[in-house]
Design a protein around this motif. Structure first.
Motif, short mmCIF file in Angstrom:
data_model
loop_
_atom_site.label_atom_id
_atom_site.label_comp_id
_atom_site.label_asym_id
_atom_site.label_seq_id
_atom_site.Cartn_x
_atom_site.Cartn_y
_atom_site.Cartn_z
N GLY A 1 -16.26 3.67 13.06
CA GLY A 1 -15.47 2.56 13.60
C GLY A 1 -14.44 2.00 12.64
N GLU A 2 -14.40 2.46 11.41
CA GLU A 2 -13.43 1.96 10.43
C GLU A 2 -12.08 2.64 10.66
N ARG A 3 -10.99 1.89 10.46
CA ARG A 3 -9.67 2.49 10.66
C ARG A 3 -8.77 2.18 9.47
N ILE A 4 -7.88 3.11 9.16
CA ILE A 4 -6.95 2.97 8.04
C ILE A 4 -5.78 2.10 8.48
N LEU A 5 -5.49 1.06 7.67
CA LEU A 5 -4.35 0.19 7.91
C LEU A 5 -3.14 0.61 7.07
N TRP A 6 -3.41 1.17 5.89
CA TRP A 6 -2.36 1.65 4.99
C TRP A 6 -2.95 2.78 4.15
N ALA A 7 -2.14 3.79 3.86
CA ALA A 7 -2.54 4.88 2.97
C ALA A 7 -1.34 5.29 2.13
N GLY A 8 -1.60 5.73 0.93
CA GLY A 8 -0.50 6.15 0.06
C GLY A 8 -1.01 6.81 -1.21
N GLN A 9 -0.06 7.09 -2.11
CA GLN A 9 -0.35 7.71 -3.39
C GLN A 9 0.39 6.97 -4.49
N PRO A 10 -0.03 7.16 -5.74
CA PRO A 10 0.72 6.57 -6.85
C PRO A 10 2.10 7.22 -6.97
N LYS A 11 2.96 6.59 -7.74
CA LYS A 11 4.28 7.16 -8.02
C LYS A 11 4.09 8.56 -8.57
N GLN A 12 4.88 9.50 -8.08
CA GLN A 12 4.75 10.90 -8.47
C GLN A 12 5.70 11.25 -9.61
N GLY A 13 5.39 12.32 -10.32
CA GLY A 13 6.23 12.79 -11.41
C GLY A 13 5.81 12.19 -12.75
N ILE A 14 6.62 12.45 -13.75
CA ILE A 14 6.34 11.95 -15.09
C ILE A 14 6.78 10.49 -15.17
N VAL A 15 5.88 9.65 -15.66
CA VAL A 15 6.12 8.21 -15.73
C VAL A 15 5.94 7.76 -17.18
N PHE A 16 6.92 7.01 -17.67
CA PHE A 16 6.84 6.43 -19.01
C PHE A 16 6.56 4.94 -18.89
N THR A 17 5.77 4.41 -19.83
CA THR A 17 5.46 2.99 -19.85
C THR A 17 5.97 2.37 -21.16
N ARG A 18 5.93 1.05 -21.23
CA ARG A 18 6.39 0.35 -22.43
C ARG A 18 5.60 0.78 -23.67
N GLY A 19 4.31 1.00 -23.52
CA GLY A 19 3.47 1.35 -24.66
C GLY A 19 3.73 2.74 -25.22
#
Length: 168
Positions: free
Chosen positions: A17-35
């Motif tokens: 009885g459960e239904r999906i309201l939203w589905a997705g994935q993280p940002k794709q590709g190479i990701v750089f952060t401040r650290g």
């Protein structure tokens, strides 16, 4: 396409009885952060010093130095280059969903990892970044579930904040 794929991957994990309201994935590709700037400088030194010694010594130099320097150089190359590819590969295999009852995360790396949090007992929910592209943290920062770098993060954040349907 990513939405459909995420829904297909997570459908088998739903309760009756459960239904999906939203589905997705993280940002794709190479990701750089401040650290990454600090990590880059550290591992340039970590691997650069042994590499300099390795290539500046005569070829008939001490074999022991070569054995000691090699692991430092290998670790440095992984931390400077390889970890970005591993992270991109891992995010490609990660799927998120918000249902009418729970928040779900499925990662297909290795044997797979499934995490489900009941929306009624989720605790603190935090949005890092902006509403167009951001990270949503559920529960304590070090222990909780994260939806990393998702598009339309503000809409998903608002969806999670909505009251649950009566009787859930």
């Amino acid at each position: 396409m990513a939405l459909f794929e995420a829904e297909m991957r997570l459908t088998g994990q739903l309760l009756p009885g459960e239904r999906i309201l939203w589905a997705g994935q993280p940002k794709q590709g190479i990701v750089f952060t401040r650290g990454d700037i600090y990590t880059t400088f550290f591992f340039l030194l970590w691997g650069g010093i042994p590499a300099f010694g390795l290539f500046s010594l005569p070829s008939d130099g001490p074999a022991l130095f070569n054995l000691v320097a090699a692991p430092f150089i290998i670790i440095a190359v992984y931390m400077l280059v390889g970890r970005y590819f591993y992270d991109a590969w891992s995010r490609k295999l990660t799927f998120y969903a918000v249902t009418d009852r729970r928040v779900l995360m499925w990662n297909e790396r290795g044997k797979g990892r499934f995490v489900a949090l009941d929306r009624a007992h989720i605790g603190a929910v935090t949005l890092d970044g902006n509403r167009e592209q951001g990270t949503i943290l559920f529960g304590p920062e070090k222990e909780g579930l994260k939806f990393l770098g998702i598009a339309n993060a503000g809409e998903v954040f608002d969806l999670v904040q909505r009251p649950l349907p009566a009787g859930r």
